[in-house]
Design a protein around this motif. Structure first.
Motif, PDB file in Angstrom:
ATOM      1  N   LYS A 168       0.841  -1.205   0.000  1.00 30.24           N
ATOM      2  CA  LYS A 168       0.000   0.000   0.000  1.00 30.24           C
ATOM      3  C   LYS A 168       0.869   1.245   0.000  1.00 30.24           C
ATOM      4  CE  LYS A 168      -3.859   2.081  -0.141  1.00 30.24           C
ATOM      5  NZ  LYS A 168      -4.536   2.129  -1.430  1.00 30.24           N
ATOM      6  N   LEU A 169       1.955   1.242   0.796  1.00 32.23           N
ATOM      7  CA  LEU A 169       2.884   2.377   0.806  1.00 32.23           C
ATOM      8  C   LEU A 169       3.492   2.606  -0.574  1.00 32.23           C
ATOM      9  CD1 LEU A 169       4.828   1.977   4.172  1.00 32.23           C
ATOM     10  CD2 LEU A 169       3.356   3.868   3.503  1.00 32.23           C
ATOM     11  N   ASN A 170       3.693   1.515  -1.319  1.00 33.75           N
ATOM     12  CA  ASN A 170       4.273   1.616  -2.663  1.00 33.75           C
ATOM     13  C   ASN A 170       3.237   2.012  -3.707  1.00 33.75           C
ATOM     14  OD1 ASN A 170       6.748   0.833  -1.659  1.00 33.75           O
ATOM     15  ND2 ASN A 170       6.432  -1.321  -2.100  1.00 33.75           N
ATOM     16  N   GLY A 171       1.977   2.186  -3.282  1.00 33.85           N
ATOM     17  CA  GLY A 171       0.947   2.623  -4.210  1.00 33.85           C
ATOM     18  C   GLY A 171       0.276   1.505  -4.998  1.00 33.85           C
ATOM     19  N   PRO A 186     -12.284  -6.952   0.596  1.00 34.14           N
ATOM     20  CA  PRO A 186     -12.830  -6.417   1.851  1.00 34.14           C
ATOM     21  C   PRO A 186     -11.890  -6.632   3.044  1.00 34.14           C
ATOM     22  CG  PRO A 186     -14.567  -7.524   0.624  1.00 34.14           C
ATOM     23  CD  PRO A 186     -13.274  -7.799  -0.097  1.00 34.14           C
ATOM     24  N   THR A 187     -11.208  -7.777   3.061  1.00 37.00           N
ATOM     25  CA  THR A 187     -10.260  -8.031   4.148  1.00 37.00           C
ATOM     26  C   THR A 187      -9.103  -7.039   4.080  1.00 37.00           C
ATOM     27  OG1 THR A 187     -10.850 -10.369   4.237  1.00 37.00           O
ATOM     28  CG2 THR A 187      -8.710  -9.751   5.173  1.00 37.00           C
ATOM     29  N   ILE A 188      -8.609  -6.782   2.874  1.00 29.89           N
ATOM     30  CA  ILE A 188      -7.520  -5.797   2.718  1.00 29.89           C
ATOM     31  C   ILE A 188      -7.971  -4.438   3.209  1.00 29.89           C
ATOM     32  CG2 ILE A 188      -5.943  -4.666   1.094  1.00 29.89           C
ATOM     33  CD1 ILE A 188      -5.457  -7.721   1.484  1.00 29.89           C
ATOM     34  N   TYR A 189      -9.199  -4.019   2.826  1.00 29.76           N
ATOM     35  CA  TYR A 189      -9.710  -2.734   3.281  1.00 29.76           C
ATOM     36  C   TYR A 189      -9.816  -2.689   4.809  1.00 29.76           C
ATOM     37  CZ  TYR A 189     -10.765  -1.096  -1.418  1.00 29.76           C
ATOM     38  OH  TYR A 189     -10.658  -0.670  -2.715  1.00 29.76           O
ATOM     39  N   ASP A 190     -10.273  -3.795   5.425  1.00 30.36           N
ATOM     40  CA  ASP A 190     -10.347  -3.857   6.891  1.00 30.36           C
ATOM     41  C   ASP A 190      -8.974  -3.671   7.523  1.00 30.36           C
ATOM     42  OD1 ASP A 190     -13.075  -4.217   6.923  1.00 30.36           O
ATOM     43  OD2 ASP A 190     -12.991  -6.394   7.231  1.00 30.36           O
ATOM     44  N   VAL A 191      -7.987  -4.371   6.962  1.00 31.91           N
ATOM     45  CA  VAL A 191      -6.618  -4.283   7.488  1.00 31.91           C
ATOM     46  C   VAL A 191      -6.116  -2.847   7.374  1.00 31.91           C
ATOM     47  CG1 VAL A 191      -4.219  -4.961   7.060  1.00 31.91           C
ATOM     48  CG2 VAL A 191      -6.018  -6.699   7.077  1.00 31.91           C
ATOM     49  N   LEU A 192      -6.344  -2.216   6.245  1.00 29.44           N
ATOM     50  CA  LEU A 192      -5.844  -0.851   6.030  1.00 29.44           C
ATOM     51  C   LEU A 192      -6.571   0.148   6.925  1.00 29.44           C
ATOM     52  CD1 LEU A 192      -5.449  -0.935   2.151  1.00 29.44           C
ATOM     53  CD2 LEU A 192      -3.625  -1.020   3.870  1.00 29.44           C
ATOM     54  N   ARG A 193      -7.871  -0.081   7.162  1.00 29.95           N
ATOM     55  CA  ARG A 193      -8.628   0.801   8.052  1.00 29.95           C
ATOM     56  C   ARG A 193      -8.114   0.707   9.489  1.00 29.95           C
ATOM     57  NH1 ARG A 193     -13.219  -0.062   4.903  1.00 29.95           N
ATOM     58  NH2 ARG A 193     -13.684  -2.029   5.935  1.00 29.95           N
ATOM     59  N   GLN A 194      -7.736  -0.492   9.894  1.00 34.57           N
ATOM     60  CA  GLN A 194      -7.257  -0.701  11.261  1.00 34.57           C
ATOM     61  C   GLN A 194      -5.850  -0.180  11.467  1.00 34.57           C
ATOM     62  OE1 GLN A 194      -7.796  -4.876  12.020  1.00 34.57           O
ATOM     63  NE2 GLN A 194      -9.992  -4.773  11.620  1.00 34.57           N
ATOM     64  N   GLY A 195      -5.188   0.121  10.338  1.00 35.97           N
ATOM     65  CA  GLY A 195      -3.857   0.712  10.417  1.00 35.97           C
ATOM     66  C   GLY A 195      -2.816  -0.301  10.692  1.00 35.97           C
TER      67      GLY A 195
END
Length: 195
Positions: A168-171, A186-195
Motif C-alpha cells: 500500500k505504501l508503494n501505491g 474487503p479483508t484488505i480494506y479492513d486491514v488498512l482501516r485498522q492501520g
C-alpha cells in the motif's frame, strides 16, 4: 467542429476520479472552445477501455484538436503503447497536455519528455509487480499459507500484514494486493482501516 478531449482514468472501482477533477476543472476554466469528457475505470496496461475507445474513434475521424490528461500515466502504463499514441497524435496534429507532468507535445522538448515519462510509467508498473512477487515468495519460503478463511472469520498473519502495508505504501492497488496475499479485497480494506 473539433473539441478538446479531457480524459480521466482510475484502475479499479474502489478508486475515484476525484483526485484528478480539480486540476482538470481549473484547466478547463482557463481555456475556451468545446470540451468533451471521457472517463474510464480500467487498468492502464491495456488500451481496450470503453471511454478510451470512444475517444480514439473521435481522434480517428478528426473530431479532436487536443487531448488533456491529469497525468501521463492516466493514458497507460506501457512504454510501447504510450509511444505509439504520441506518434499518432503528432501525425494527426493533435496536441497532448499532461497537467501534472507539465507536458506539451507541440514542442520537441515535450516529445522527448513524453517518451521518458512513458518509460518511467512502465518501469514503475514492473517494479510494483516484482515487489509483489518477492513478497509472496518470501512469505511462502517462510512456510506461510494464505487464503481460505471461514465465513465470518478472517485470519491475517503478521507476514501478510507487513506485505499489505508495504505494498500500500508503494501505491499498489487493493485488487493487486489482495491477489498477492491471497485475501479478499474487503479483508484488505479492513486491514488498512485498522492501520
Amino acid at each position: 467542429m473539433k473539441h478538446t478531449a479531457i480524459y480521466a482514468r482510475v484502475s479499479t472501482s474502489e478508486q475515484s476520479h476525484a483526485s484528478q477533477v480539480p486540476d482538470l476543472e481549473r484547466w478547463v476554466e482557463t481555456h475556451s472552445g468545446p470540451i468533451v469528457h471521457y472517463d474510464d475505470t480500467a487498468s492502464g496496461r491495456t488500451m481496450q477501455r470503453p471511454g478510451w475507445q470512444d475517444l480514439e474513434a473521435n481522434i480517428r475521424v478528426g473530431k479532436v484538436a487536443q487531448l488533456v490528461v491529469w497525468r501521463l500515466d492516466r493514458l497507460g502504463r506501457t512504454a510501447a503503447g504510450l509511444t505509439a499514441l504520441f506518434d499518432e497524435l503528432r501525425q494527426r496534429n493533435i496536441n497532448l497536455v499532461s497537467i501534472k507532468d507539465g507536458l506539451d507535445l507541440s514542442t520537441p522538448a515535450g516529445m522527448l519528455m513524453a517518451n521518458v515519462l512513458a518509460s518511467v510509467a512502465q518501469f514503475e508498473a514492473e517494479v510494483i509487480s516484482e515487489r509483489i512477487k518477492a513478497g509472496v515468495a518470501k512469505a511462502k519460503a517462510d512456510g506461510k499459507q494464505w487464503g481460505g478463511s471461514k465465513p465470518g472469520r478472517r485470519k491475517v498473519s503478521q507476514e501478510q500484514l507487513q506485505v499489505i502495508k508495504q505494498l500500500k505504501l508503494n501505491g499498489t492497488p487493493v485488487t493487486r494486493i489482495a491477489k498477492a496475499v491471497g485475501l479478499s479485497r474487503p479483508t484488505i480494506y479492513d486491514v488498512l482501516r485498522q492501520g
